[in-house]
Design a protein around this motif. Structure first.
Motif, PDB file in Angstrom:
ATOM      1  N   PRO A  64       8.752   4.321   4.381  1.00 52.37           N
ATOM      2  CA  PRO A  64       8.945   2.946   4.094  1.00 52.37           C
ATOM      3  C   PRO A  64       7.837   1.962   4.436  1.00 52.37           C
ATOM      4  CG  PRO A  64      10.171   3.702   6.149  1.00 52.37           C
ATOM      5  CD  PRO A  64       9.574   4.693   5.455  1.00 52.37           C
ATOM      6  N   PHE A  65       7.053   2.479   5.416  1.00 56.66           N
ATOM      7  CA  PHE A  65       5.615   1.539   5.624  1.00 56.66           C
ATOM      8  C   PHE A  65       4.863   1.376   4.638  1.00 56.66           C
ATOM      9  CE2 PHE A  65       1.356   1.328   6.686  1.00 56.66           C
ATOM     10  CZ  PHE A  65       1.226   0.221   7.676  1.00 56.66           C
ATOM     11  N   ALA A  66       4.603   2.704   3.975  1.00 56.61           N
ATOM     12  CA  ALA A  66       3.605   2.475   2.717  1.00 56.61           C
ATOM     13  C   ALA A  66       4.317   2.102   1.465  1.00 56.61           C
ATOM     14  CB  ALA A  66       3.335   4.026   2.516  1.00 56.61           C
ATOM     15  N   ALA A  67       5.600   1.987   1.220  1.00 58.70           N
ATOM     16  CA  ALA A  67       6.409   1.656   0.199  1.00 58.70           C
ATOM     17  C   ALA A  67       6.126   0.167   0.327  1.00 58.70           C
ATOM     18  CB  ALA A  67       7.739   2.208   0.187  1.00 58.70           C
ATOM     19  N   ALA A  68       6.317  -0.698   1.434  1.00 60.19           N
ATOM     20  CA  ALA A  68       6.546  -1.919   1.706  1.00 60.19           C
ATOM     21  C   ALA A  68       4.878  -2.358   1.415  1.00 60.19           C
ATOM     22  CB  ALA A  68       6.947  -2.439   2.798  1.00 60.19           C
ATOM     23  N   LEU A  69       4.035  -1.818   1.776  1.00 57.47           N
ATOM     24  CA  LEU A  69       2.746  -2.214   1.702  1.00 57.47           C
ATOM     25  C   LEU A  69       2.161  -2.266   0.284  1.00 57.47           C
ATOM     26  CD1 LEU A  69       0.246  -2.704   3.750  1.00 57.47           C
ATOM     27  CD2 LEU A  69      -0.600  -0.427   3.334  1.00 57.47           C
ATOM     28  N   LEU A 116      -0.383  -6.977   6.743  1.00 57.44           N
ATOM     29  CA  LEU A 116      -1.232  -7.540   5.424  1.00 57.44           C
ATOM     30  C   LEU A 116      -0.976  -9.039   5.524  1.00 57.44           C
ATOM     31  CD1 LEU A 116      -2.645  -7.245   2.950  1.00 57.44           C
ATOM     32  CD2 LEU A 116      -0.673  -6.678   1.577  1.00 57.44           C
ATOM     33  N   ARG A 117       0.273  -9.654   5.648  1.00 55.41           N
ATOM     34  CA  ARG A 117       0.390 -10.988   5.392  1.00 55.41           C
ATOM     35  C   ARG A 117      -0.286 -11.868   6.321  1.00 55.41           C
ATOM     36  NH1 ARG A 117       6.607 -11.854   3.114  1.00 55.41           N
ATOM     37  NH2 ARG A 117       6.487 -10.022   1.538  1.00 55.41           N
ATOM     38  N   ASP A 168       4.040  -5.309  -1.361  1.00 62.36           N
ATOM     39  CA  ASP A 168       3.233  -6.678  -0.791  1.00 62.36           C
ATOM     40  C   ASP A 168       1.999  -6.775  -1.797  1.00 62.36           C
ATOM     41  OD1 ASP A 168       5.239  -8.065   0.469  1.00 62.36           O
ATOM     42  OD2 ASP A 168       4.011  -7.994   2.402  1.00 62.36           O
ATOM     43  N   ALA A 169       1.084  -5.561  -1.710  1.00 64.23           N
ATOM     44  CA  ALA A 169      -0.330  -5.600  -2.239  1.00 64.23           C
ATOM     45  C   ALA A 169      -0.057  -5.852  -3.724  1.00 64.23           C
ATOM     46  CB  ALA A 169      -0.853  -4.054  -2.190  1.00 64.23           C
ATOM     47  N   ALA A 170       1.201  -5.546  -4.508  1.00 65.84           N
ATOM     48  CA  ALA A 170       1.248  -5.965  -5.879  1.00 65.84           C
ATOM     49  C   ALA A 170       1.810  -7.310  -6.243  1.00 65.84           C
ATOM     50  CB  ALA A 170       2.364  -4.914  -6.370  1.00 65.84           C
ATOM     51  N   GLN A 171       2.496  -7.650  -5.137  1.00 69.77           N
ATOM     52  CA  GLN A 171       3.195  -9.126  -5.241  1.00 69.77           C
ATOM     53  C   GLN A 171       2.082 -10.308  -5.098  1.00 69.77           C
ATOM     54  OE1 GLN A 171       6.365  -9.977  -2.260  1.00 69.77           O
ATOM     55  NE2 GLN A 171       6.012 -12.100  -2.399  1.00 69.77           N
ATOM     56  N   PHE A 172       1.268  -9.920  -4.050  1.00 66.81           N
ATOM     57  CA  PHE A 172       0.245 -10.956  -3.587  1.00 66.81           C
ATOM     58  C   PHE A 172      -0.976 -10.551  -4.272  1.00 66.81           C
ATOM     59  CE2 PHE A 172       2.939 -11.187  -0.068  1.00 66.81           C
ATOM     60  CZ  PHE A 172       3.340 -12.584  -0.195  1.00 66.81           C
TER      61      PHE A 172
END
Length: 331
Positions: free
Chosen positions: A104-109, A71-72, A112-116
């Motif tokens: 963990p892939f989906a959780a991190a995604l 994503l980044r 990041d989607a929420a953070q950004f």
């Protein structure tokens, strides 16, 4: 079964891992064939990047770092265009549906989607016998006609870059073993370099600042030297870069001073995901102050010159250093 209808393996995977993080109304709960993104009077900026196992990340990289990188790297492109994130779609090519990897892939995604502020809107999942691949297409918003192009550099502009250069290339070298791995014994330095490779820091907070001040901009993905060459080529200009002004982390500077790596490794290595831009001389101070106010360091590294031709990279005495390569290339 869902509502009396059989559920495919793909539908089950989507429902379990990705529907919970697709909370934007335009995603339609991932129940439709497409998403809706309202322009609200802005231009919609679109960018896409894929990351491939064995090319952009290593097979044993933690799955959460793979998600964040996917994503980044796209958010970095949006920031360099002066665009604020609006959403993204995801294509995921998997060898199998391993919960220990997907969870963990989906959780991190989702984090990041929420953070950004860049919600998941939809996508596709496919099986592959080859390397794992994650492709993201991201959408951003920018006021009409205000996207910052590569083509706006003018003679006399200053060349600026955010953050530090070369850390990601060194992080990959650390993970690969060899002389760089052996030379970086400090745990904190090693973690910094590896972290820069695995999890880029997109300069999303600079989108409006770039839009307000930069004449031309792009993100540094394939290497500072090569990406600047691309920007100059599109703008029909050249540039002179003071290599001693290129910002380096303490860890990178230490490796250069000890002769472990040369400056060429750092400026041609890629994966920095910093913003490279040109700014008119009378706007440089305002740009730097605004960036610092957003918590991002910016360095002035050279000047745009009239005429065509590849940018020149100069040592501390003003002598030109001829580079054997300028960037990473897939082909």
């Amino acid at each position: 079964m869902t509502n009396g209808k059989p559920v495919s393996g793909e539908d089950s995977l989507i429902a379990r891992y990705f529907r919970p993080i697709a909370t934007d109304p335009g995603a339609f709960n991932l129940d439709d064939d497409a998403a809706a993104l309202k322009p609200d009077g802005d231009d919609i900026v679109v960018t896409t990047d894929a990351i491939v196992e064995g090319v952009h990340f290593l097979p044993d990289d933690p799955p959460d770092t793979v998600a964040r990188k996917a994503l980044r790297v796209n958010l970095s492109d949006l920031a360099a265009k002066g665009a604020v994130p609006a959403g993204f779609v995801l294509t995921l090519a998997l060898r199998d549906t391993d919960e220990a990897w997907l969870k963990p892939f989906a959780a991190a995604l989702g984090e990041d989607a929420a953070q950004f502020g860049c919600p998941l809107l939809g996508g596709d999942t496919v099986s592959t016998p080859g390397p794992l691949m994650v492709s993201v297409t991201a959408f951003g918003r920018v006021p009409s006609g205000k996207m910052v192009h590569r083509s706006g550099a003018k003679p006399g502009d200053r060349v600026l870059v955010t953050g530090t250069i070369g850390d990601a290339a060194l992080g990959l070298a650390v993970l690969g073993g060899g002389k760089v791995h052996a030379a970086v014994s400090d745990v904190a330095a090693r973690d910094l370099l590896v972290g820069r490779y695995r999890v880029p820091q997109p300069r999303v907070g600079l989108a409006e600042i770039v839009r307000d001040h930069a004449g031309a901009a792009m993100d540094v993905s394939d290497g500072l030297a090569g990406d600047l060459t691309k920007l100059c080529g599109v703008s029909g200009v050249s540039a002179a870069i003071d290599l001693e002004s290129v910002p380096l982390s303490d860890a990178a500077r230490d490796l250069v001073s000890r002769g472990i790596v040369g400056i060429e490794t750092l400026i041609a290595g890629g994966d920095d995901y910093e913003i490279l831009c040109t700014v008119a001389e009378d706007r440089v101070d305002a740009f730097v102050q605004a960036a610092q106010g957003a918590g991002v360091a910016v360095s002035s590294i050279g000047t745009v010159l009239a005429g065509s031709g590849a940018p020149k990279f100069l040592d501390g005495q003003g002598g030109e250093i001829v580079l054997k390569r300028r960037s990473y290339s897939h082909f």
